[in-house]
Motif scaffolding. Structure first.
Motif, PDB file in Angstrom:
ATOM      1  N   GLY A 395       9.725   7.148   8.235  1.00 38.09           N
ATOM      2  CA  GLY A 395       9.563   8.588   8.056  1.00 38.09           C
ATOM      3  C   GLY A 395       8.149   8.959   8.625  1.00 38.09           C
ATOM      4  N   GLU A 396       7.957  10.162   8.595  1.00 38.81           N
ATOM      5  CA  GLU A 396       6.809  10.619   9.275  1.00 38.81           C
ATOM      6  C   GLU A 396       5.613  10.523   8.375  1.00 38.81           C
ATOM      7  OE1 GLU A 396       6.054  12.362  12.037  1.00 38.81           O
ATOM      8  OE2 GLU A 396       7.855  12.115  12.949  1.00 38.81           O
ATOM      9  N   PRO A 397       4.430  10.025   8.949  1.00 38.43           N
ATOM     10  CA  PRO A 397       3.448   9.607   8.165  1.00 38.43           C
ATOM     11  C   PRO A 397       2.777  10.903   7.763  1.00 38.43           C
ATOM     12  CG  PRO A 397       3.140   8.700  10.264  1.00 38.43           C
ATOM     13  CD  PRO A 397       4.360   9.447  10.318  1.00 38.43           C
ATOM     14  N   GLU A 398       2.297  10.764   6.213  1.00 41.06           N
ATOM     15  CA  GLU A 398       1.702  12.046   5.891  1.00 41.06           C
ATOM     16  C   GLU A 398       0.167  11.681   5.283  1.00 41.06           C
ATOM     17  OE1 GLU A 398       2.687  13.941   2.228  1.00 41.06           O
ATOM     18  OE2 GLU A 398       3.951  12.090   1.736  1.00 41.06           O
ATOM     19  N   SER A 399      -0.935  12.361   5.843  1.00 38.77           N
ATOM     20  CA  SER A 399      -2.157  12.002   5.371  1.00 38.77           C
ATOM     21  C   SER A 399      -2.197  12.323   3.979  1.00 38.77           C
ATOM     22  CB  SER A 399      -3.315  13.033   5.878  1.00 38.77           C
ATOM     23  OG  SER A 399      -3.373  12.784   7.298  1.00 38.77           O
ATOM     24  N   ILE A 400      -3.310  11.434   3.129  1.00 39.24           N
ATOM     25  CA  ILE A 400      -3.360  11.561   1.668  1.00 39.24           C
ATOM     26  C   ILE A 400      -5.003  11.517   1.463  1.00 39.24           C
ATOM     27  CG2 ILE A 400      -1.233  10.951   0.912  1.00 39.24           C
ATOM     28  CD1 ILE A 400      -2.206   7.890   0.415  1.00 39.24           C
ATOM     29  N   ASP A 401      -5.590  11.662   0.464  1.00 39.48           N
ATOM     30  CA  ASP A 401      -6.904  11.765   0.079  1.00 39.48           C
ATOM     31  C   ASP A 401      -7.333  11.192  -1.116  1.00 39.48           C
ATOM     32  OD1 ASP A 401      -6.169  13.735  -1.711  1.00 39.48           O
ATOM     33  OD2 ASP A 401      -7.503  15.337  -0.816  1.00 39.48           O
ATOM     34  N   SER A 402      -6.174  10.186  -1.762  1.00 36.70           N
ATOM     35  CA  SER A 402      -6.354   9.627  -3.191  1.00 36.70           C
ATOM     36  C   SER A 402      -5.319   8.469  -3.141  1.00 36.70           C
ATOM     37  CB  SER A 402      -6.115  10.786  -4.415  1.00 36.70           C
ATOM     38  OG  SER A 402      -6.089   9.962  -5.492  1.00 36.70           O
ATOM     39  N   LEU A 403      -5.737   7.313  -3.725  1.00 39.81           N
ATOM     40  CA  LEU A 403      -5.089   6.212  -3.914  1.00 39.81           C
ATOM     41  C   LEU A 403      -3.998   6.266  -4.954  1.00 39.81           C
ATOM     42  CD1 LEU A 403      -7.883   3.315  -4.087  1.00 39.81           C
ATOM     43  CD2 LEU A 403      -6.516   4.382  -2.170  1.00 39.81           C
ATOM     44  N   VAL A 404      -4.239   7.323  -5.754  1.00 42.92           N
ATOM     45  CA  VAL A 404      -3.149   7.448  -6.791  1.00 42.92           C
ATOM     46  C   VAL A 404      -1.572   8.006  -6.247  1.00 42.92           C
ATOM     47  CG1 VAL A 404      -4.764   7.825  -8.728  1.00 42.92           C
ATOM     48  CG2 VAL A 404      -3.777   9.865  -7.457  1.00 42.92           C
ATOM     49  N   LEU A 405      -1.890   8.456  -4.994  1.00 43.74           N
ATOM     50  CA  LEU A 405      -0.686   9.005  -4.139  1.00 43.74           C
ATOM     51  C   LEU A 405       0.094   7.894  -3.657  1.00 43.74           C
ATOM     52  CD1 LEU A 405      -2.134  12.250  -2.790  1.00 43.74           C
ATOM     53  CD2 LEU A 405      -0.695  11.903  -4.564  1.00 43.74           C
ATOM     54  N   LEU A 406      -0.483   6.647  -3.589  1.00 42.25           N
ATOM     55  CA  LEU A 406       0.460   5.360  -3.243  1.00 42.25           C
ATOM     56  C   LEU A 406       0.914   4.621  -3.941  1.00 42.25           C
ATOM     57  CD1 LEU A 406      -2.531   4.022  -0.720  1.00 42.25           C
ATOM     58  CD2 LEU A 406      -0.397   5.089   0.052  1.00 42.25           C
ATOM     59  N   ASP A 407       2.146   4.017  -3.911  1.00 39.33           N
ATOM     60  CA  ASP A 407       3.071   3.441  -4.316  1.00 39.33           C
ATOM     61  C   ASP A 407       3.413   2.046  -3.883  1.00 39.33           C
ATOM     62  OD1 ASP A 407       5.321   2.163  -5.626  1.00 39.33           O
ATOM     63  OD2 ASP A 407       5.421   3.863  -6.920  1.00 39.33           O
ATOM     64  N   VAL A 408       3.043   0.995  -3.904  1.00 41.58           N
ATOM     65  CA  VAL A 408       3.210  -0.237  -3.128  1.00 41.58           C
ATOM     66  C   VAL A 408       5.107  -0.421  -2.744  1.00 41.58           C
ATOM     67  CG1 VAL A 408       1.285  -1.403  -3.582  1.00 41.58           C
ATOM     68  CG2 VAL A 408       3.331  -1.863  -4.879  1.00 41.58           C
ATOM     69  N   VAL A 409       5.689   0.130  -3.684  1.00 45.43           N
ATOM     70  CA  VAL A 409       7.262  -0.060  -3.596  1.00 45.43           C
ATOM     71  C   VAL A 409       7.759   0.915  -2.716  1.00 45.43           C
ATOM     72  CG1 VAL A 409       9.422  -0.330  -4.988  1.00 45.43           C
ATOM     73  CG2 VAL A 409       7.383  -1.392  -5.809  1.00 45.43           C
ATOM     74  N   LYS A 410       7.280   2.084  -3.107  1.00 47.78           N
ATOM     75  CA  LYS A 410       7.982   3.437  -2.337  1.00 47.78           C
ATOM     76  C   LYS A 410       7.139   3.622  -0.798  1.00 47.78           C
ATOM     77  CE  LYS A 410       9.131   8.136  -3.120  1.00 47.78           C
ATOM     78  NZ  LYS A 410       8.827   9.286  -3.941  1.00 47.78           N
ATOM     79  N   TYR A 411       5.938   3.432  -0.722  1.00 46.03           N
ATOM     80  CA  TYR A 411       5.270   3.925   0.373  1.00 46.03           C
ATOM     81  C   TYR A 411       4.615   2.746   1.049  1.00 46.03           C
ATOM     82  CZ  TYR A 411       5.440   8.726  -1.758  1.00 46.03           C
ATOM     83  OH  TYR A 411       5.973   9.938  -2.238  1.00 46.03           O
ATOM     84  N   GLY A 430       4.762 -10.446  -2.784  1.00 45.99           N
ATOM     85  CA  GLY A 430       3.579 -10.825  -2.673  1.00 45.99           C
ATOM     86  C   GLY A 430       2.469  -9.589  -2.760  1.00 45.99           C
ATOM     87  N   VAL A 431       3.040  -8.474  -2.484  1.00 50.64           N
ATOM     88  CA  VAL A 431       2.025  -7.319  -2.276  1.00 50.64           C
ATOM     89  C   VAL A 431       2.328  -6.553  -3.555  1.00 50.64           C
ATOM     90  CG1 VAL A 431       1.115  -5.305  -0.991  1.00 50.64           C
ATOM     91  CG2 VAL A 431       2.053  -7.401   0.098  1.00 50.64           C
ATOM     92  N   ASP A 432       1.333  -6.667  -4.624  1.00 50.10           N
ATOM     93  CA  ASP A 432       1.943  -6.022  -6.072  1.00 50.10           C
ATOM     94  C   ASP A 432       1.046  -4.613  -6.371  1.00 50.10           C
ATOM     95  OD1 ASP A 432       3.879  -8.169  -6.411  1.00 50.10           O
ATOM     96  OD2 ASP A 432       2.113  -9.628  -6.651  1.00 50.10           O
ATOM     97  N   THR A 433      -0.253  -4.560  -5.480  1.00 49.01           N
ATOM     98  CA  THR A 433      -1.080  -3.746  -6.066  1.00 49.01           C
ATOM     99  C   THR A 433      -1.339  -2.562  -4.755  1.00 49.01           C
ATOM    100  OG1 THR A 433      -3.002  -4.792  -5.877  1.00 49.01           O
ATOM    101  CG2 THR A 433      -2.038  -5.094  -7.792  1.00 49.01           C
ATOM    102  N   VAL A 434      -1.924  -1.560  -4.920  1.00 48.08           N
ATOM    103  CA  VAL A 434      -2.268  -0.553  -4.053  1.00 48.08           C
ATOM    104  C   VAL A 434      -3.651  -1.150  -3.261  1.00 48.08           C
ATOM    105  CG1 VAL A 434      -3.497   1.548  -3.157  1.00 48.08           C
ATOM    106  CG2 VAL A 434      -1.462   1.550  -4.703  1.00 48.08           C
ATOM    107  N   GLY A 435      -4.512  -2.116  -4.052  1.00 46.57           N
ATOM    108  CA  GLY A 435      -5.573  -2.340  -3.371  1.00 46.57           C
ATOM    109  C   GLY A 435      -5.056  -3.633  -2.475  1.00 46.57           C
ATOM    110  N   GLU A 436      -4.455  -4.479  -2.960  1.00 47.34           N
ATOM    111  CA  GLU A 436      -3.846  -5.487  -2.072  1.00 47.34           C
ATOM    112  C   GLU A 436      -3.159  -4.858  -0.781  1.00 47.34           C
ATOM    113  OE1 GLU A 436      -2.437  -8.772  -5.351  1.00 47.34           O
ATOM    114  OE2 GLU A 436      -1.096  -7.567  -4.682  1.00 47.34           O
ATOM    115  N   GLN A 437      -2.312  -3.898  -0.902  1.00 49.32           N
ATOM    116  CA  GLN A 437      -1.964  -3.247   0.320  1.00 49.32           C
ATOM    117  C   GLN A 437      -2.731  -2.651   1.185  1.00 49.32           C
ATOM    118  OE1 GLN A 437       0.165   0.388  -0.542  1.00 49.32           O
ATOM    119  NE2 GLN A 437       1.918  -0.235   0.625  1.00 49.32           N
ATOM    120  N   ILE A 438      -3.740  -2.034   0.660  1.00 45.37           N
ATOM    121  CA  ILE A 438      -5.022  -1.434   1.684  1.00 45.37           C
ATOM    122  C   ILE A 438      -5.839  -2.525   2.310  1.00 45.37           C
ATOM    123  CG2 ILE A 438      -7.131  -0.028   1.841  1.00 45.37           C
ATOM    124  CD1 ILE A 438      -5.725   1.831  -0.297  1.00 45.37           C
ATOM    125  N   SER A 439      -5.864  -3.604   1.672  1.00 45.45           N
ATOM    126  CA  SER A 439      -6.809  -4.839   2.016  1.00 45.45           C
ATOM    127  C   SER A 439      -6.278  -5.457   3.102  1.00 45.45           C
ATOM    128  CB  SER A 439      -6.890  -5.558   0.838  1.00 45.45           C
ATOM    129  OG  SER A 439      -7.671  -6.990   1.517  1.00 45.45           O
TER     130      SER A 439
END
Length: 464
Positions: A395-411, A430-439
């Protein structure tokens, strides 16, 4: 001659009295079982002992067999420099394993780093074997490392060790060194994950019953979360007994410090046609792949058709007739992912549309995923029947300014710093947290952990 016996043993440094300084008494059952297992090997009078170690030199796509004539090591890094072990290597048998591995299509040998120091996963079983042999080691040693390749390749290496043993005029024993889960207790050194105790229960059932075919049923993501270092060692050992009836005995299991320690011993008991576990595994995987094909949607069928045409005929297909308007008229970024035996085999895609339709994106990216992913060699024609596909339409990317708006399953996430940009899809094993996803997304972009990034999120529709 056939391999005369094998053992499965852990390698906690504190099991050595000079290291444990009394703490080792808390795993006395393991110490006693280690002694029994070592005596069994000593009584077999091996000419050579193959030690499979998770902590020696390891490469992603190569099994390293330690080269040279000898090696030594001590427990200096664990506070006991006066406790050491020296061995003579069996270079002839190491070469024989390399030769048999080559015949089985396994990349293994003595090339690469020359490390003369013995690692603790090798030292500890040799320490106990030396005690069982009366204070000195009367046999030669071959040290074999692990790789990042699939479990099937580890099993094949075990088969190569078996082949080499059957062609050699020497008695060969095998030691599979490996701890079980490291995440058994919240107060342990590595914390707690629910997969830890589950893994230990399963692996001890499998090994104590010599049900080696079930070793392939442990998924990669599950093993990673269970944090055990021994699984691949055990698979190599299992391959040493391919086609062999095995008597197994569980000597002990415990995990008082939050890490699982299991000791089992194995001896051959004749041939068994029903124990060619790699053949059974491949047949099962092929059946699964064929079953998946029956339910593939038009996105995945197009990816498969494109990739197979290119690999077999070097042909880039045109958009077939009969596709839906969604494929032929809509534009979007598309990722095509390939898996083989449950492991990633290639993944290439586009963040935004680069072609006139989703169909064209799929055709191009399917080819790229099989030939241009820098992490993997190009897909071979003989692998095509083993591949499982997925197609992600972004889908179209949208800019966000907070990690709380991320969800490793949905986004999924896109990280950007200047001209560097990295993307990671959502809902990955194997990617279970937002921190892992961003890293991971930063790593893909070449952005260091402490560098700031702009964040975007996106949703995908995943097709299987």
């Amino acid at each position: 001659m056939p391999i005369i016996g094998t053992v499965m043993v852990p390698h906690p440094p504190l099991i050595i009295p000079e290291v444990g300084r009394g703490e080792e008494r808390k795993i006395q059952n393991t110490i006693d079982a280690y002694g029994r297992a070592s005596k069994m090997v000593a009584d077999m009078c091996p000419d050579t002992v193959v030690v499979i170690s998770p902590h020696t030199t390891a490469y992603f796509d190569y099994f390293h067999i330690s080269p040279g004539k000898s090696a030594s090591g001590s427990f200096a890094s664990f506070g006991a420099p006066n406790v050491s072990v020296s061995v003579e290597y069996d270079s002839e048998f190491a070469d024989a394993i390399s030769e048999q591995a080559l015949l089985r299509g396994v990349d293994a040998g003595t090339l690469g780093e020359r490390v003369k120091e013995l690692d603790h996963a090798t030292l500890i079983p040799l320490y106990f074997l030396r005690e069982a042999c009366g204070g000195e080691l009367p046999f030669k040693v071959v040290r074999v490392g692990l790789s990042g390749m699939p479990l099937a390749e580890h099993y094949k290496l075990g088969m190569a060790i078996k082949d080499a043993s059957e062609r050699a005029n020497r008695r060969i024993a095998v030691v599979a060194s490996g701890d079980l889960s490291h995440v058994l207790k919240a107060g342990g050194p590595y914390g707690y994950k629910e997969e830890g105790p589950i893994y230990d229960d399963r692996i001890m059932d499998v090994m104590s019953g010599a049900e080696f075919g079930k070793l392939f049923d442990f998924g990669e993501a599950f093993c990673e979360r269970a944090a055990g270092c021994g699984h691949r060692s055990f698979v190599i050992m299992a391959g040493c007994f391919d086609g062999t009836v095995v008597k197994a005995e569980k000597l002990s299991y415990e995990g008082p410090f939050g890490v699982g320690y299991g000791v089992c011993v194995f001896t051959p008991d004749g041939t068994g046609e029903g124990r060619h576990f790699l053949e059974q595994y491949f047949r099962g995987e092929e059946a699964k792949t064929e079953a998946v094909k029956d339910f593939e949607d038009e996105y995945v069928r197009l990816a498969r058709k494109s990739l197979e045409a290119f690999i077999l005929r070097r042909e880039t297909i045109k958009i077939p007739d009969g596709l839906s308007d969604e494929l032929t008229k809509r534009r979007a970024g598309v990722f095509v992912s390939l898996k083989k035996h449950g492991r990633l085999r290639g993944c290439i895609g586009t963040i935004a549309p680069t072609r006139s339709s989703i169909a064209e994106e799929i055709i191009r990216n399917a080819i790229s995923s099989s030939t241009e992913d820098p992490r993997f060699d190009a897909v071979r024609p003989d692998e095509l029947k083993e591949l499982v596909y997925s197609v992600d339409v972004l889908g179209e990317p949208e800019s966000i300014d907070s990690l709380v708006l991320l969800d490793v399953v949905k986004y999924g996430v896109i990280v950007t710093n200047g001209g560097r940009r990295g993307l990671l899809l959502p809902n990955l094993d194997g990617v279970d947290t937002v921190g892992e996803q961003i890293s991971i997304a930063k790593q893909k972009a070449g952005i260091s952990e402490n560098e700031p990034v702009k964040l975007q999120r996106f949703e995908v529709v995943r097709h299987y």
